[in-house]
Design a protein around this motif. Structure first.
Motif, mmCIF file in Angstrom:
data_model
loop_
_atom_site.group_PDB
_atom_site.id
_atom_site.type_symbol
_atom_site.label_atom_id
_atom_site.label_comp_id
_atom_site.label_asym_id
_atom_site.label_seq_id
_atom_site.Cartn_x
_atom_site.Cartn_y
_atom_site.Cartn_z
ATOM 1 N N TYR A 1 13.712 14.114 -19.398
ATOM 2 C CA TYR A 1 14.435 12.834 -19.433
ATOM 3 C C TYR A 1 13.532 11.710 -18.922
ATOM 4 C CZ TYR A 1 17.930 9.268 -18.381
ATOM 5 O OH TYR A 1 18.635 8.095 -18.326
ATOM 6 N N ARG A 2 13.429 10.657 -19.705
ATOM 7 C CA ARG A 2 12.609 9.498 -19.318
ATOM 8 C C ARG A 2 13.367 8.651 -18.298
ATOM 9 N NH1 ARG A 2 10.331 6.693 -24.709
ATOM 10 N NH2 ARG A 2 9.130 5.553 -23.129
ATOM 11 N N VAL A 3 12.879 8.657 -17.071
ATOM 12 C CA VAL A 3 13.551 7.927 -15.993
ATOM 13 C C VAL A 3 13.391 6.421 -16.160
ATOM 14 C CG1 VAL A 3 13.577 7.572 -13.484
ATOM 15 C CG2 VAL A 3 13.278 9.881 -14.421
ATOM 16 N N GLY A 4 12.236 5.992 -16.686
ATOM 17 C CA GLY A 4 11.996 4.559 -16.868
ATOM 18 C C GLY A 4 11.157 3.936 -15.778
ATOM 19 N N ASP A 5 10.711 4.728 -14.794
ATOM 20 C CA ASP A 5 9.860 4.212 -13.720
ATOM 21 C C ASP A 5 8.396 4.323 -14.123
ATOM 22 O OD1 ASP A 5 12.152 3.862 -12.306
ATOM 23 O OD2 ASP A 5 11.710 5.323 -10.743
ATOM 24 N N ILE A 6 7.642 3.268 -13.880
ATOM 25 C CA ILE A 6 6.209 3.257 -14.135
ATOM 26 C C ILE A 6 5.490 3.429 -12.798
ATOM 27 C CG2 ILE A 6 4.275 2.002 -15.133
ATOM 28 C CD1 ILE A 6 6.537 2.829 -17.098
ATOM 29 N N LEU A 7 4.635 4.446 -12.723
ATOM 30 C CA LEU A 7 3.968 4.809 -11.481
ATOM 31 C C LEU A 7 2.454 4.826 -11.693
ATOM 32 C CD1 LEU A 7 6.173 7.939 -10.622
ATOM 33 C CD2 LEU A 7 6.606 5.575 -9.944
ATOM 34 N N ARG A 8 1.722 4.461 -10.627
ATOM 35 C CA ARG A 8 0.256 4.548 -10.660
ATOM 36 C C ARG A 8 -0.200 5.591 -9.649
ATOM 37 N NH1 ARG A 8 -1.648 -0.625 -9.130
ATOM 38 N NH2 ARG A 8 -1.313 -1.261 -11.294
ATOM 39 N N VAL A 9 -1.072 6.493 -10.065
ATOM 40 C CA VAL A 9 -1.575 7.534 -9.170
ATOM 41 C C VAL A 9 -2.582 6.918 -8.202
ATOM 42 C CG1 VAL A 9 -2.618 9.817 -9.013
ATOM 43 C CG2 VAL A 9 -1.297 9.195 -11.040
ATOM 44 N N THR A 10 -2.339 7.089 -6.905
ATOM 45 C CA THR A 10 -3.229 6.530 -5.886
ATOM 46 C C THR A 10 -4.056 7.596 -5.177
ATOM 47 O OG1 THR A 10 -1.450 6.661 -4.242
ATOM 48 C CG2 THR A 10 -1.678 4.588 -5.457
ATOM 49 N N PHE B 1 -4.035 12.141 -3.834
ATOM 50 C CA PHE B 1 -3.349 13.424 -3.735
ATOM 51 C C PHE B 1 -3.181 13.798 -2.263
ATOM 52 C CE2 PHE B 1 -4.657 13.640 -8.072
ATOM 53 C CZ PHE B 1 -3.808 14.533 -8.700
ATOM 54 N N HIS B 2 -2.080 14.466 -1.957
ATOM 55 C CA HIS B 2 -1.949 15.165 -0.677
ATOM 56 C C HIS B 2 -1.965 16.647 -1.011
ATOM 57 C CE1 HIS B 2 -0.943 15.910 3.481
ATOM 58 N NE2 HIS B 2 -0.064 16.798 3.054
ATOM 59 N N ASN B 3 -3.010 17.305 -0.637
ATOM 60 C CA ASN B 3 -3.271 18.661 -1.119
ATOM 61 C C ASN B 3 -3.301 18.619 -2.648
ATOM 62 O OD1 ASN B 3 -3.423 19.672 1.536
ATOM 63 N ND2 ASN B 3 -1.188 19.852 1.633
ATOM 64 N N SER B 4 -2.465 19.396 -3.331
ATOM 65 C CA SER B 4 -2.489 19.348 -4.798
ATOM 66 C C SER B 4 -1.328 18.551 -5.388
ATOM 67 C CB SER B 4 -2.472 20.774 -5.371
ATOM 68 O OG SER B 4 -1.275 21.449 -5.009
ATOM 69 N N ALA B 5 -0.562 17.866 -4.542
ATOM 70 C CA ALA B 5 0.559 17.045 -5.013
ATOM 71 C C ALA B 5 0.119 15.587 -5.118
ATOM 72 C CB ALA B 5 1.744 17.155 -4.064
ATOM 73 N N PRO B 6 0.341 14.953 -6.262
ATOM 74 C CA PRO B 6 -0.109 13.567 -6.428
ATOM 75 C C PRO B 6 0.730 12.586 -5.629
ATOM 76 C CG PRO B 6 1.112 14.272 -8.355
ATOM 77 C CD PRO B 6 0.974 15.483 -7.483
ATOM 78 N N GLN B 7 0.101 11.456 -5.324
ATOM 79 C CA GLN B 7 0.769 10.348 -4.646
ATOM 80 C C GLN B 7 0.796 9.163 -5.597
ATOM 81 O OE1 GLN B 7 -1.915 10.516 -1.183
ATOM 82 N NE2 GLN B 7 -0.140 11.062 0.057
ATOM 83 N N PHE B 8 1.950 8.511 -5.681
ATOM 84 C CA PHE B 8 2.148 7.441 -6.641
ATOM 85 C C PHE B 8 2.594 6.151 -5.957
ATOM 86 C CE2 PHE B 8 2.876 11.296 -9.112
ATOM 87 C CZ PHE B 8 2.236 11.028 -10.317
ATOM 88 N N LYS B 9 2.138 5.063 -6.525
ATOM 89 C CA LYS B 9 2.679 3.747 -6.176
ATOM 90 C C LYS B 9 3.664 3.347 -7.263
ATOM 91 C CE LYS B 9 1.409 -1.068 -5.273
ATOM 92 N NZ LYS B 9 0.285 -2.030 -5.105
ATOM 93 N N PHE B 10 4.851 2.916 -6.828
ATOM 94 C CA PHE B 10 5.844 2.435 -7.789
ATOM 95 C C PHE B 10 5.386 1.068 -8.300
ATOM 96 C CE2 PHE B 10 9.540 -0.042 -8.986
ATOM 97 C CZ PHE B 10 10.267 0.842 -9.759
ATOM 98 N N GLU C 1 -4.193 11.758 -13.216
ATOM 99 C CA GLU C 1 -5.502 11.265 -12.781
ATOM 100 C C GLU C 1 -5.346 9.996 -11.946
ATOM 101 O OE1 GLU C 1 -8.532 11.117 -15.854
ATOM 102 O OE2 GLU C 1 -7.304 12.441 -17.102
ATOM 103 N N VAL C 2 -6.120 9.937 -10.875
ATOM 104 C CA VAL C 2 -6.078 8.779 -9.964
ATOM 105 C C VAL C 2 -6.449 7.514 -10.735
ATOM 106 C CG1 VAL C 2 -7.142 7.728 -7.941
ATOM 107 C CG2 VAL C 2 -6.595 10.167 -7.932
ATOM 108 N N GLU D 1 0.811 -1.218 0.000
ATOM 109 C CA GLU D 1 0.000 0.000 0.000
ATOM 110 C C GLU D 1 0.849 1.275 0.000
ATOM 111 O OE1 GLU D 1 -2.386 -0.469 3.466
ATOM 112 O OE2 GLU D 1 -3.527 -2.176 2.656
ATOM 113 N N VAL D 2 2.162 1.132 -0.138
ATOM 114 C CA VAL D 2 3.045 2.296 -0.075
ATOM 115 C C VAL D 2 2.823 3.225 -1.270
ATOM 116 C CG1 VAL D 2 5.451 3.050 -0.274
ATOM 117 C CG2 VAL D 2 4.836 1.228 1.328
ATOM 118 N N SER D 3 2.628 4.495 -0.963
ATOM 119 C CA SER D 3 2.560 5.533 -1.993
ATOM 120 C C SER D 3 3.483 6.669 -1.594
ATOM 121 C CB SER D 3 1.128 6.066 -2.142
ATOM 122 O OG SER D 3 0.285 5.107 -2.734
#
Length: 599
Positions: A413-422, A424-433, A395-396, A355-357
């Protein structure tokens, strides 16, 4: 002491005014994420306006988001390789960044079999320190009292090289541990390590881990948290204890250091720490001499509150083993970072690994996101200008590839990490790796993709030609039941002349050729870091891969679209493969590896 009301923050009640200030800072920058991002991009572009790279795309001093997105292409490492090679070879002109490049941070990703070189500047160290300063204020909201004990963290420096132009090239954490900021850090009661700096900075992996483990045992009653960077490194430390507990207990009994420890700085610092302690030595013998090592962490370090290691992505495979050794202690990870940039922090560090984001901190760099569409994937080239999504507009529930622009000269630069939006904290998104793009196998910091594995298979199978034998089909897995973990390759062979079939020795040699064909990060893990075990080939009987297809189809796979998976994670599929193994082979020697020198 500040009043309770002055320590109140939206994230929770802070322990002290310094922690409250850090928590309020998080609130401030995440409340106005889009505004902060605009200022970050303006500063980066204004700082680097005179560089060759930005002038090439005719920005003409523009620092606004629209001009940047319209003119600057999205790039990969290969697109920047010529510029990076010029810097590595000593070209001091402002190629990517207006500030002098101070060193290269080596990425765990590879290009043409070698580690990627990420340019950095001293200013980046300040940003990393800022992020570090936010971790404990957040953790203390969930685990108070960390100032009452110490952290047993197994931290190591890795091999560093020098480019032809005289710049150091080393992993980001090696750079940090060797910095004056780390070596001369002020006393912080919430962040006291059992390991002395001399042990962390020792380049000999045996002497480093031995003295770190010895210090952890000597201070066992003070240890409140145990960790490493990767889960694999912590398990390697437990394996080390299992192999070396008798010598360690002898040192504690006699108060004399193992003669294999020859580093003068280690000998000097351990002389101040190591004293005879027969009671502790007897305790270690009692706990370690038995066959069962279940809950060994909490048996030896009973005050441990949690483990701190990376268990996202490929590292999730180590969770069951960590649970076995720790008796199910919470496994926590506090931040999301890479060689390119430090991205964000986990605002709920006691959540389960699944459940880490991470909340992206908008002041760390300029972040854009490439929406993943498996039906209509985006094909990018150096000259392409795709429509990327801004940080505040993701978008979540959707998955994105992370694209970063940093202060050291990397643009889009494309870092290569794939993230899923879970969320927001205020207006900053939270992602799961979710995963690294295209990574097939990984044990530690190594990352092997399908094309690399295919080339290695092709090289090794050439040894079979003189025996009129070929590889019919293959797949692989990362076996983490052993410590250290290792790559397993399943081969189905077509032997056209049974009288000339390859011998056991030939197939053992195929293992080594496979390893020699893999990238330098893998080989460093095998040779220098001892974080990866010898590669194994398991030869399966003929027809096994047809059985594997039948099994997949019975589980609703389409017969028209079925392809042999080049990496297998399913327990049922692995049981099928292992039930059909006819011979097992290992590399008998380590592959050749020397630290890279770039030209």
């Amino acid at each position: 002491m500040a009043s309770d009301s002055s320590l109140s923050t939206p994230l929770g009640q802070a322990f002290c005014e310094r922690f409250a200030k850090a928590l309020r800072f998080i609130e401030d920058i995440t409340t106005n994420a889009d505004e902060v991002q605009g200022k970050v991009l303006g500063k980066i572009l204004g700082q680097n306006t005179g560089t060759e790279y930005l002038q090439r795309f005719n920005l003409n001093g523009a620092t606004d988001k629209d001009s940047f997105k319209y003119k600057d292409p999205v790039v990969t490492y290969e697109d920047l390789l010529l510029e990076i090679q010029r810097i590595a070879n000593g070209d001091l002109s402002p190629i990517l960044c207006s500030h002098p490049i101070s060193e290269f941070l080596t990425s765990s990703g590879t290009s043409a079999g070698e580690r990627k070189l990420m340019p950095t500047i001293p200013e980046q160290m300040k940003r990393r320190q800022l992020l570090f300063s936010l971790l404990l204020p957040v953790m203390h909201l969930y685990v108070p009292g960390l100032d009452k004990g110490k952290a047993l963290y197994f931290l190591f420096v890795k091999a560093e090289t020098e480019t032809p132009g005289g710049l150091l090239a080393r992993p980001v954490l090696t750079s940090y541990y060797k910095s004056e900021q780390f070596k001369n850090r002020p006393y912080e009661p919430y962040n006291v390590y059992t390991s002395p700096n001399e042990a962390i900075l020792c380049s000999d992996s045996y002497q480093s881990i031995y003295t770190q483990m010895l210090c952890g045992l000597l201070m066992k009653g003070e240890v409140l948290r145990i960790g490493a960077i990767f889960a694999s490194a912590l398990l390697r430390a437990i394996r080390f204890l299992r192999v070396n507990w008798k010598q360690l207990s002898d040192d504690i009994l006699s108060g004399s250091l193992n003669p294999k420890i020859t580093d003068p700085s280690l000998i000097e610092c351990m002389s101040k720490i190591l004293k005879p302690n027969p009671e502790l030595a007897q305790f270690i013998v009692k706990e370690c001499e038995g066959e069962s090592w279940e809950r060994i962490i909490t048996r030896i370090w009973p005050n441990t509150k949690y483990l701190e290691v990376i268990v996202t992505g490929a590292m999730a495979q180590y969770i069951p083993t960590l649970d076995y050794y720790s008796g199910g202690l919470p496994i926590r990870r506090t931040m999301y970072a890479s060689s390119e940039c430090y991205f964000g922090i986990n605002l709920k560090p006691m959540s389960k690994p699944s459940e880490v984001s991470y909340t992206i901190l908008p002041n760390m760099g300029y972040f854009e996101f490439l929406l993943l569409d498996p039906i209509n994937p985006v094909q990018l080239s150096r000259d392409s200008l795709p429509c990327l999504v801004d940080l505040a507009d993701v978008e979540v529930g959707k998955e994105y590839e992370l694209v970063v622009t940093n202060y050291a000269g990397l643009c889009r630069y494309r870092v290569g990490d794939i993230l899923r939006v879970t969320g927001f904290h205020n207006s900053a998104p939270q992602f799961k790796f979710i995963r690294r793009q295209n990574v097939l196998l990984s044990i530690d910091s190594d990352k092997t993709d399908e094309s690399e594995l295919q080339k290695a298979i092709d090289s090794a199978s050439m040894l079979l030609h003189e025996f009129n034998t070929s590889v019919v089909e293959y797949t692989s897995c990362a076996d983490t039941k052993t410590i250290p973990g290792h790559y397993v390759i399943y081969w189905e062979l077509l032997v056209k002349d049974q009288d000339k079939s390859p011998s056991h020795q030939v197939l053992d040699k195929c293992c080594l050729v496979l390893e020699e064909s893999l990238n330098s990060v893998y080989k460093q893990g095998r040779v220098a870091d001892n974080s990866i075990g010898p590669l194994e080939i398991r030869v399966v009987r003929n027809g096994t891969f047809e059985d594997l297809m039948d099994f997949a189809i019975s589980r609703c796979a389409s017969i028209n679209q079925y392809k042999v998976p080049r990496c297998v994670n399913s327990t049922s599929m692995l049981e099928l493969l292992d039930g059909r193994v006819v011979s097992v082979h290992f590399s008998l020697t380590a592959p050749h590896w020397i630290p890279e020198r770039r030209s």
